[in-house]
Design a protein around this motif. Sequence first.
Motif, short mmCIF file in Angstrom:
data_model
loop_
_atom_site.label_atom_id
_atom_site.label_comp_id
_atom_site.label_asym_id
_atom_site.label_seq_id
_atom_site.Cartn_x
_atom_site.Cartn_y
_atom_site.Cartn_z
N THR A 1 -5.96 1.39 -4.41
CA THR A 1 -4.88 1.88 -3.54
C THR A 1 -5.33 3.41 -3.14
O THR A 1 -5.61 4.11 -4.13
CB THR A 1 -3.47 1.92 -4.31
OG1 THR A 1 -3.07 0.53 -4.59
CG2 THR A 1 -2.44 2.40 -3.43
N THR B 1 -4.16 -3.97 -6.96
CA THR B 1 -5.44 -3.94 -5.92
C THR B 1 -5.60 -2.19 -5.78
O THR B 1 -4.92 -1.31 -6.17
CB THR B 1 -5.08 -4.34 -4.46
OG1 THR B 1 -3.78 -3.29 -4.27
CG2 THR B 1 -4.46 -5.73 -4.50
N THR C 1 0.91 -1.15 -0.02
CA THR C 1 -0.08 0.05 0.11
C THR C 1 0.95 1.32 0.12
O THR C 1 2.05 1.14 0.25
CB THR C 1 -0.85 0.03 1.34
OG1 THR C 1 0.02 0.44 2.57
CG2 THR C 1 -1.62 -1.23 1.52
N ASP D 1 -3.68 1.49 -9.66
CA ASP D 1 -4.99 1.54 -9.70
C ASP D 1 -5.28 3.10 -10.41
O ASP D 1 -5.37 4.00 -9.96
CB ASP D 1 -5.29 1.96 -8.08
CG ASP D 1 -6.84 2.27 -8.01
OD1 ASP D 1 -7.52 2.28 -8.89
OD2 ASP D 1 -7.23 2.37 -6.75
N HIS E 1 0.20 -13.77 -5.85
CA HIS E 1 -1.14 -14.21 -5.33
C HIS E 1 -1.50 -15.57 -5.61
O HIS E 1 -2.22 -16.45 -4.95
CB HIS E 1 -2.12 -13.45 -6.62
CG HIS E 1 -3.48 -13.53 -5.95
ND1 HIS E 1 -4.54 -14.57 -6.47
CD2 HIS E 1 -4.26 -12.55 -5.40
CE1 HIS E 1 -5.69 -14.16 -6.03
NE2 HIS E 1 -5.60 -13.08 -5.40
N GLY F 1 0.72 -1.07 -4.48
CA GLY F 1 -0.58 -1.38 -4.81
C GLY F 1 -0.69 -2.87 -5.37
O GLY F 1 -1.69 -2.99 -6.42
N SER F 2 0.33 -3.71 -5.42
CA SER F 2 0.42 -4.96 -5.93
C SER F 2 0.26 -6.02 -4.97
O SER F 2 0.89 -5.95 -4.00
CB SER F 2 1.73 -5.18 -6.88
OG SER F 2 1.54 -6.45 -7.24
N PHE F 3 -0.64 -7.12 -5.28
CA PHE F 3 -0.87 -8.02 -4.34
C PHE F 3 0.20 -9.10 -5.21
O PHE F 3 -0.11 -9.75 -5.89
CB PHE F 3 -2.11 -8.67 -4.38
CG PHE F 3 -2.60 -9.96 -3.12
CD1 PHE F 3 -1.75 -10.96 -3.33
CD2 PHE F 3 -3.85 -9.76 -2.60
CE1 PHE F 3 -1.99 -11.69 -2.44
CE2 PHE F 3 -3.94 -10.62 -1.67
CZ PHE F 3 -3.00 -12.05 -1.47
#
Length: 487
Positions: free
Chosen positions: A334, A332, A254, A361, A314, A309-311
Amino acid sequence: MPRPLTLHEDRLFPADAGARAIARRLHAEVKGLPIISPHGHTDPAWFAGDAPFPNATELLLAPDHYLYRMLYSQGVRLESLGVPSRSGPSGADPRKAWRTFAAHWKLFRGTPSSLWLTHVFVEVFGLDVALSPATADLYFDTINAKLATDAFRPRALFERFNIEALATTESPSDTLEHHRAIRASGWAGRVITAYRPDPVIDAEHEDFARAMERFATLSGEDVTTWRGYLEAHRVRRAAFKEAGATSTDHGHPTARTADLTAAEAEALFQVVVSGKATPEQAELFRAQMLTEMARMSLDDGLVMQLHPGSFRNHNAWLHARFGRDKGADIPTPTDYVRALKPLLDRYGNERDLSLIVFTLDESAYARELAPLAGHYPILKLGPAWWFHDSPEGMRRFREQTTETAGFYNTVGFNDDTRAFLSIPARHDVARRVDAGFLARLVVEHRLDEDDARDLLVDLTYNLPRQAYRLDHGQPGKPVPGAREHSP
């Protein structure tokens, strides 16, 4: 009969004839400018040793998650593509892997990967027939034969591509031996590093404990204490600056920042190094360290980059088998307005600090990022990134940020790639898209063509040099604007 392979001279230019003519003229002004690549993930060992690249599969396919994630989505096993796993190098036959790739080439129709690779095939290797199962061996043999020549060694390609500066990315636990070797060789190519401290900041990183041990060894500091840990960062940042670094890079989940008291930060650190941090505590520590990194950047002049902002990873099964960076990272939503506020409250009005913010995002462009960058002196917007470094993504970036942030609160283009041979292709796409966007403004009488020409030169060359302080970030030289700063 194989289909011919060509690059249309008007690719990516507007369909409207008038705008297309203007875009051609604008692009002609920047087509030959040197490439500034201030953020990427190429291997410095390539330029240190200058050994020939092994073959088409190991150079173009196996390292490129843009390619094999698409193939994996269609049921192709990564083992068959030459992708290494946690257990070691792949045992796949490179020619068979290339044939598998060629058999699935249609999957990339209309994608940025197709644009980039077609440029590589035509401009770098001189291929003039389309890739297909029937031409797979022709491609493999032609590429391999050229890679065996001196003209296709890493340094020769670097010079042929007209790269003025290229930044790789290393962690604080990296010895930087390859950067030292490049400098000691006397070669004039400017390959510099960037400080990516994630492995020693992210308590949830699977390599955190081992990275901290190497961090302690390389810095000579006791990283089990808060004071020693912070000093270790300062020591390693200085080493990175000596190796040419002008920037840091932070790939946090985040954009959250924090501004804890010294006592709170020290208490949190002790929980983190104990190995008992909860996910919330790990996130708070990452947030606090962004503010700590900003404080250090005021001292040493390194430009900050934030890529949130990257998961990551996954696909848990794929991560366990193949490790990180294997095409399973997913964007994701953000938040930036609230997340950045603690750092901005402390340092947002500093004139000597620069923070370049990226996003996955796109909904944040007009709502949050452009208004923030259009106000705070320290903030600049990084270009369309990762899943969005496509022609459409680049246009959306310009359309949604220009009205509030303008052009001069952005930093031009950076390619952010491991795929060395695609660097000229990616920059060509960015230059063409920007030429087309500015041509539209000229046609709409919102911008004079002379101003558009000057602006495109800035977007292509001047802004990235300025944003990453490449004019004055030479190894061993002080960075103007660096100054003493008390906490």
